[in-house]
Design a protein around this motif. Structure first.
Motif, mmCIF file in Angstrom:
data_model
loop_
_atom_site.group_PDB
_atom_site.id
_atom_site.type_symbol
_atom_site.label_atom_id
_atom_site.label_comp_id
_atom_site.label_asym_id
_atom_site.label_seq_id
_atom_site.Cartn_x
_atom_site.Cartn_y
_atom_site.Cartn_z
ATOM 1 N N VAL A 48 -22.588 -31.797 27.857
ATOM 2 C CA VAL A 48 -21.340 -32.320 26.913
ATOM 3 C C VAL A 48 -20.452 -32.699 28.111
ATOM 4 N N ILE A 49 -19.809 -33.708 28.077
ATOM 5 C CA ILE A 49 -19.146 -34.490 28.755
ATOM 6 C C ILE A 49 -17.602 -34.743 27.740
ATOM 7 N N GLU A 50 -16.569 -34.084 28.174
ATOM 8 C CA GLU A 50 -15.334 -34.125 27.307
ATOM 9 C C GLU A 50 -14.590 -35.455 28.099
ATOM 10 N N ALA A 51 -13.586 -35.877 27.180
ATOM 11 C CA ALA A 51 -12.711 -36.775 27.410
ATOM 12 C C ALA A 51 -13.036 -37.867 28.410
ATOM 13 N N VAL A 52 -14.053 -38.534 27.926
ATOM 14 C CA VAL A 52 -14.596 -39.769 28.499
ATOM 15 C C VAL A 52 -13.776 -41.136 28.014
ATOM 16 N N PRO A 53 -13.316 -41.666 29.029
ATOM 17 C CA PRO A 53 -12.276 -43.015 28.471
ATOM 18 C C PRO A 53 -13.045 -43.950 27.716
ATOM 19 N N VAL A 54 -12.369 -44.494 26.628
ATOM 20 C CA VAL A 54 -12.872 -45.638 25.755
ATOM 21 C C VAL A 54 -12.290 -46.873 26.187
ATOM 22 N N THR A 55 -13.143 -47.874 26.415
ATOM 23 C CA THR A 55 -12.515 -49.348 26.642
ATOM 24 C C THR A 55 -12.546 -49.976 25.578
ATOM 25 N N SER A 56 -11.499 -50.724 25.260
ATOM 26 C CA SER A 56 -11.312 -51.801 24.123
ATOM 27 C C SER A 56 -11.787 -53.289 24.778
ATOM 28 N N ILE A 57 -12.474 -53.972 23.972
ATOM 29 C CA ILE A 57 -12.750 -55.325 24.366
ATOM 30 C C ILE A 57 -12.251 -56.145 23.440
ATOM 31 N N TYR A 58 -11.172 -57.020 23.487
ATOM 32 C CA TYR A 58 -10.691 -57.956 22.545
ATOM 33 C C TYR A 58 -9.722 -58.835 23.269
ATOM 34 N N ASP A 59 -9.274 -59.747 22.434
ATOM 35 C CA ASP A 59 -7.871 -60.724 23.124
ATOM 36 C C ASP A 59 -6.826 -60.194 23.162
ATOM 37 N N GLN A 89 -22.872 -39.980 39.069
ATOM 38 C CA GLN A 89 -22.378 -41.262 39.246
ATOM 39 C C GLN A 89 -21.383 -41.736 38.428
ATOM 40 N N ARG A 90 -21.376 -41.287 37.154
ATOM 41 C CA ARG A 90 -20.612 -41.959 36.013
ATOM 42 C C ARG A 90 -20.724 -43.313 35.912
ATOM 43 N N GLY A 91 -21.676 -43.918 36.011
ATOM 44 C CA GLY A 91 -21.919 -45.505 36.059
ATOM 45 C C GLY A 91 -21.874 -45.877 34.498
ATOM 46 N N PHE A 92 -21.781 -45.041 33.657
ATOM 47 C CA PHE A 92 -21.891 -45.821 32.221
ATOM 48 C C PHE A 92 -20.662 -46.101 31.824
ATOM 49 N N GLU A 93 -20.437 -46.713 30.561
ATOM 50 C CA GLU A 93 -19.167 -47.186 30.264
ATOM 51 C C GLU A 93 -19.162 -47.149 28.590
ATOM 52 N N VAL A 94 -18.130 -46.316 28.135
ATOM 53 C CA VAL A 94 -18.090 -46.134 26.690
ATOM 54 C C VAL A 94 -16.997 -47.253 26.056
ATOM 55 N N TYR A 95 -17.461 -47.900 25.217
ATOM 56 C CA TYR A 95 -16.511 -49.156 24.683
ATOM 57 C C TYR A 95 -16.624 -49.381 23.368
ATOM 58 N N VAL A 96 -15.436 -50.213 22.893
ATOM 59 C CA VAL A 96 -15.530 -50.640 21.483
ATOM 60 C C VAL A 96 -15.347 -52.241 21.656
ATOM 61 N N VAL A 108 -15.748 -49.678 12.976
ATOM 62 C CA VAL A 108 -16.439 -50.116 14.220
ATOM 63 C C VAL A 108 -17.005 -49.014 14.775
ATOM 64 N N GLU A 109 -18.116 -49.453 15.506
ATOM 65 C CA GLU A 109 -19.047 -48.464 16.249
ATOM 66 C C GLU A 109 -18.426 -48.197 17.645
ATOM 67 N N ILE A 110 -18.651 -47.010 18.359
ATOM 68 C CA ILE A 110 -18.260 -46.915 19.658
ATOM 69 C C ILE A 110 -19.588 -46.872 20.443
ATOM 70 N N GLN A 111 -19.727 -47.750 21.338
ATOM 71 C CA GLN A 111 -20.753 -47.808 22.075
ATOM 72 C C GLN A 111 -20.953 -47.457 23.546
ATOM 73 N N ILE A 112 -22.188 -47.290 23.857
ATOM 74 C CA ILE A 112 -22.191 -46.921 25.611
ATOM 75 C C ILE A 112 -23.150 -47.828 26.131
#
Length: 412
Positions: A48-59, A89-96, A108-112
């Motif tokens: 379990v990984i706590e507090a993973v940042p979420v990136t928002s992709i929008y204009d 490595q934490r090479g993954f990205e969590v995003y919306v 909306v769904e949160i993706q990785i």
């Protein structure tokens, strides 16, 4: 039988069939071995990984998005090697992804992405409700917020100065429309008795004083609170105490300054009309200069000046008597004559009182005693004695009136 077998072996088709059968058997054996290798169970783990940042992709230039959490919780499951690589490595990205989102509220769904396909991923929360709004920028005046209760007693503050006094606020259109207060609260502790200047962070609030999520530029301003004393200028009164020594008189009392500035609350200032110095005259026998404290009433915090010089001009008095000073009769018409009856010698005594230096230089000739008989007829009259003399001394007559007898000349 042997002959039959030999012919069969020599037949090329027989050989081909046998070769094919052997090839099939060999292939099946190889496939079975490969399957046994692939299906070898490997170690499976979860993390379990706590507090993973979420990136928002929008204009971001034209839209404002709210509702996207700053972080989420991930649960990763899979082979130990892949799991350790992802954790290290934490090479993954969590995003919306909101590139195609419309104005308004939506789920909306949160993706990785950029994570091993051999890992199973669970995101908490998996979906979120976001609000997409048009971005608006508007300028607002800034109001300083300051607790006047921390001012020291007797001090007041003028209107606060904010630099700059306007800020630019950017946010969702519906949030900008809710802005009611743009404040710069000053975080200081008291008591304060002088002008203060501090940096203050801008606070944007709605009507219910809820903090609004907006971008403020600049985010900090400089606030100056001019603080000054609550003052009033009042006269200084001299209050004498004690008794002057015998023969001493005070000609004048002069203060170094006749006014003082007092510091107090508005209520105390309104009821205060003066301050005082107390002068003990019991030991004054000559010209004297003393330094006295300025006495203030209850509620006054400070006074300026606190002490003043008081100059006293004093004289030691002396009494001197001139006897048998003649009394002149003035204003008597020519047809009348007047004769003193009381006192019969037409003279009286005069006693002087004043500065010894002034009195010593005087003689009886410095004083003229007379009565005015201009409006008198023949007969006996009691007339008041009048005196002309120096102004710097006091005098007293042995008697205030004389009796005269007025007659006409032809009656004699």
């Amino acid at each position: 039988m042997d002959k039959y077998i030999n012919k069969l072996i020599e037949n090329k088709w027989f050989i081909r069939v046998i070769a094919l059968a052997l090839a099939v058997l060999l292939f099946e054996n190889v496939v079975e071995e490969n399957n046994s290798v692939v299906n070898v169970p490997q170690d499976q783990e979860s993390e379990v990984i706590e507090a993973v940042p979420v990136t928002s992709i929008y204009d971001a230039d034209n839209l404002v998005v709210t509702g996207v959490p700053e972080t989420v919780k991930l649960t990763l499951s899979g082979p130990r090697a892949n799991l350790q690589q992802a954790l290290t490595q934490r090479g993954f990205e969590v995003y919306v992804d909101l590139t195609d989102a419309e104005i308004g509220t939506q789920e909306v769904e949160i993706q990785i992405r950029d994570i091993s396909e051999r890992l199973k991923v669970s995101i908490d929360p998996a979906t979120i409700t976001v609000s997409v709004q048009e971005k608006v920028t508007k300028e607002f005046n800034v109001e300083a917020e300051f607790d006047s209760n921390i001012l020291a007693e007797g001090y007041i503050s003028d209107i606060a100065i904010v630099e700059p006094n306007k800020v630019t606020i950017t946010g969702a259109k519906d949030v900008i429309e809710k802005i009611t207060y743009v404040k710069a609260p000053l975080d200081v502790t008291g008591p304060i008795n002088e002008t203060i200047k501090r940096d203050a962070e801008i606070l944007v609030l709605d009507q219910a004083l809820n903090k609004l999520d907006v971008l403020v530029e600049p985010s900090n301003v400089e606030v100056t609170i001019p603080v000054k004393a609550s003052t009033k200028t009042v006269p200084i009164n001299v209050v004498q105490s004690g008794t002057l020594p015998a023969g001493v008189t005070i000609e004048s009392i002069r203060l170094e300054t006749e006014e003082a500035k007092i510091i107090a609350s508005e209520e105390v200032l309104n009821r205060t009309d003066s301050v005082r110095v107390e002068l003990d005259v019991s030991e004054i026998e000559k010209d004297t200069e003393v330094t006295l404290p300025v006495i203030i009433s209850e509620g006054i915090i400070a006074v300026d000046p606190q002490v003043i010089k008081v100059s006293i001009r004093a004289n030691k008095t002396e009494d001197r008597t001139f006897s048998n000073v003649p009394i002149q009769i003035e204003g008597l018409p020519e047809q009348y004559e007047a004769v003193f009856q009381e006192p019969s010698n037409g003279s009286t005594s005069i006693t002087l009182s004043g500065n010894s230096g002034d009195i010593t230089s005087l003689t009886a000739s410095n004083f003229r005693l007379y009565i005015d008989a201009s409006d008198r007829d023949a007969g006996e009259h009691e007339i008041e004695i009048q005196v002309d003399g120096p102004e710097n001394v006091e005098w007293k007559l042995a008697r205030e009136t004389v009796k005269v007898l007025i007659t006409q000349e032809d009656e004699q």
